[in-house]
Design a protein around this motif. Structure first.
Motif, PDB file in Angstrom:
ATOM      1  N   THR A  33     -10.234  -6.454   4.243  1.00  0.00           N
ATOM      2  CA  THR A  33      -9.565  -5.353   4.921  1.00  0.00           C
ATOM      3  C   THR A  33      -8.121  -5.194   4.448  1.00  0.00           C
ATOM      4  N   THR A 323     -20.481  -7.855   8.928  1.00  0.00           N
ATOM      5  CA  THR A 323     -20.259  -6.432   9.227  1.00  0.00           C
ATOM      6  C   THR A 323     -21.465  -5.824   9.945  1.00  0.00           C
ATOM      7  N   GLY A 326     -21.875  -7.589  13.485  1.00  0.00           N
ATOM      8  CA  GLY A 326     -20.744  -7.412  14.391  1.00  0.00           C
ATOM      9  C   GLY A 326     -20.343  -5.971  14.588  1.00  0.00           C
ATOM     10  N   SER A 328     -18.527  -4.279  12.756  1.00  0.00           N
ATOM     11  CA  SER A 328     -17.373  -4.083  11.877  1.00  0.00           C
ATOM     12  C   SER A 328     -17.012  -5.442  11.288  1.00  0.00           C
ATOM     13  N   TYR A 329     -16.204  -5.408  10.245  1.00  0.00           N
ATOM     14  CA  TYR A 329     -15.846  -6.666   9.609  1.00  0.00           C
ATOM     15  C   TYR A 329     -14.687  -7.312  10.347  1.00  0.00           C
ATOM     16  N   GLU A 330     -14.866  -8.585  10.716  1.00  0.00           N
ATOM     17  CA  GLU A 330     -13.834  -9.310  11.445  1.00  0.00           C
ATOM     18  C   GLU A 330     -13.445 -10.563  10.666  1.00  0.00           C
TER      19      GLU A 330
END
Length: 383
Positions: A33, A323, A326, A328-330
Motif C-alpha cells: 500500500t 486481501t 479480509g 482489503s489488504y491489511e
C-alpha cells in the motif's frame, strides 16, 4: 570420503542463507500500500535484526559457495576434458531452468490476479513487458544488455540466477582453456569488486567477486589439503570458525540499491564476503566430523533453490489471500511473528513439494533426453 559424496556442511549453510534472504525480504509486505512500516514493527526484531539488515548478503554467499563447490568438484574434470561443454551446460540448465521458468509464469499469473484486486500491479512492477520477459527466458536479464533493470521485474530473486548462468560460462571457458592459477582467479575477483565500487553492473560485479574469491581460496586450499584431516587441524579450524563468527563485523545496512562508491562501503562489503569465503573453507574442512550432525538438516540444502525462487511468488499469494479473505489488504497482519512462522512453514512445505515432485523429475527427464552418457562429475555436481 562419504558414500553420498556431499559436503553436507555446505548444503546446510546454503539452506540457511536462503532463509536469510527470505527474512530480509519480509518488509516487502509493508510496501504493497506504499506506506511502509517502522522498523520497530518488524516481527521478532531483536532476534532477526542482523538478518533484516544484512540478509541481502545471502545471495553473495550463494555466489561464494558456488565458486567453492565448482572448483572442488569440477576443476579437474573440466581441465582434463572428462566433462564436455554440452554435458556441463545440460547439467546446469536442467537444474536451473525448470523452476526458473515455472516461477516466472507463476509470478505473471499472480500479478495479473493482483491487478484485478488492486487495479495495478504490486511491489516490483516496473518493466513488466515482453522484452524483459524474453530476457528472463534467456537468463540474460542482468547481463547488462538491459540498463533499465535496476530492479528485476517478474520474479526478482532470479537476478542472481542470471548472473550464475554467466559465471558458469566463464568458469567452464577458463578451466578448459587456461591453466588454473591463483593470481588470475584473484584478478578476476578484484575486477568484479571494481565493478561493484564503480556501480558498473553491480549484480555482475558481485557475482564475479564472490564466485572467484570463493573459488580461488577453496582451490588454493584444497591443492594442499584433503577434506579428511588430522585432529589438530580440525581443532584449529573449529577455533578459526568460532573466532570468525564472534568477531564478524556488525552494522546496520540496507541492500545495495546504489553504488558502494566510498572506500569504507566497498571495504565493508569485501570484508563480509571475504569472511564468507573463509567460512566456506572452514565448513568444508569440518564436514568429516559434522557430516552425521548435518544429515537431519540436509533437506534445507536440497530445497534452498526452491526456497529462494519460490518465496516471492508465495509473498504475492499471501497478499492475494489476505486481501480476499479480509476484504482489503491489511499490512499490520505481517507484523505478527505467527504470520511469519505460517509463511515460513508454508514456504518449506511448498519447496519440498517442488523439489521432489517437480524439479527432480524434470531434471532427470532433461538429462536422460539430452545426455548420451553419464558425465564423470554428474554425481558430485551441484544437483
Amino acid at each position: 570420503m562419504k558414500s553420498d559424496n556431499r559436503l553436507l556442511t555446505l548444503d546446510v549453510a546454503r539452506g540457511f542463507a536462503a532463509i536469510c534472504v527470505v527474512l530480509h525480504h519480509w518488509p516487502v509486505f509493508f510496501y504493497v500500500t506504499e506506506y511502509g512500516a517502522p522498523r520497530e514493527s518488524f516481527p521478532l526484531l531483536r532476534l532477526l535484526a542482523p538478518i533484516y539488515d544484512k540478509g541481502w548478503l545471502g545471495a553473495d554467499f550463494f555466489f561464494v559457495l558456488s565458486g567453492a563447490i565448482f572448483f572442488i568438484k569440477y576443476a579437474r574434470t573440466i581441465a582434463d576434458g572428462d566433462v564436455s561443454a554440452r554435458q556441463f551446460f545440460i547439467l546446469r540448465f536442467s537444474r536451473l531452468a525448470p523452476l526458473h521458468y515455472a516461477t516466472l509464469i507463476l509470478t505473471i499469473v499472480l500479478q495479473v490476479f493482483l491487478f484485478l484486486l488492486f487495479d495495478r500491479f504490486v511491489l516490483y512492477r516496473e518493466n513488466l513487458d515482453q522484452w524483459h520477459f524474453l530476457a528472463n527466458l534467456l537468463f540474460i536479464q542482468n547481463w547488462g544488455f538491459i540498463p533499465s533493470l535496476s530492479v528485476v521485474p517478474f520474479n526478482p530473486p532470479s537476478w542472481s540466477i542470471s548472473i550464475e548462468a554467466l559465471l558458469y560460462i566463464a568458469f567452464f571457458v577458463l578451466l578448459r582453456y587456461v591453466p588454473v592459477n591463483i593470481f588470475y582467479l584473484l584478478a578476476i575477483a578484484v575486477a568484479g569488486l571494481g565493478l561493484v565500487h564503480a556501480d558498473i553492473n553491480m549484480p555482475l560485479g558481485r557475482g564475479l567477486w564472490c564466485f572467484f574469491i570463493g573459488g580461488a581460496l577453496t582451490w588454493f586450499y584444497t591443492q594442499r589439503r584433503r577434506i579428511e584431516r588430522s585432529k589438530p587441524e580440525l581443532y584449529g579450524t573449529a577455533a578459526l570458525l568460532l573466532a570468525l563468527i564472534v568477531f564478524m563485523p556488525r552494522s546496520e545496512s540496507s541492500a545495495p540499491t546504489g553504488p558502494l562508491t566510498t572506500n569504507i562501503e566497498t571495504a565493508s562489503y569485501a570484508l563480509y564476503t571475504g569472511f564468507f569465503a573463509v567460512l566456506v573453507c572452514c565448513l568444508a574442512f569440518l564436514d568429516g566430523v559434522l557430516h552425521r550432525v548435518m544429515k537431519p538438516l540436509s533437506f534445507l540444502g536440497d530445497i534452498s533453490y526452491s526456497t529462494y525462487l519460490l518465496h516471492y511468488p508465495l509473498q504475492l499469494a499471501f497478499i492475494a489471500a489476505v486481501t480476499l479473505f479480509g476484504g482489503s489488504y491489511e499490512p499490520a497482519l505481517f507484523r505478527s511473528s505467527w504470520m511469519m512462522l505460517l509463511f515460513l512453514g508454508t514456504l518449506i512445505a511448498v519447496s519440498l513439494l517442488s523439489f521432489r515432485g517437480f524439479e527432480v523429475p524434470f531434471k532427470k527427464v532433461l538429462r536422460q533426453s539430452f545426455l548420451r552418457k553419464k558425465p564423470v562429475a554428474e554425481s558430485v555436481a551441484l544437483s
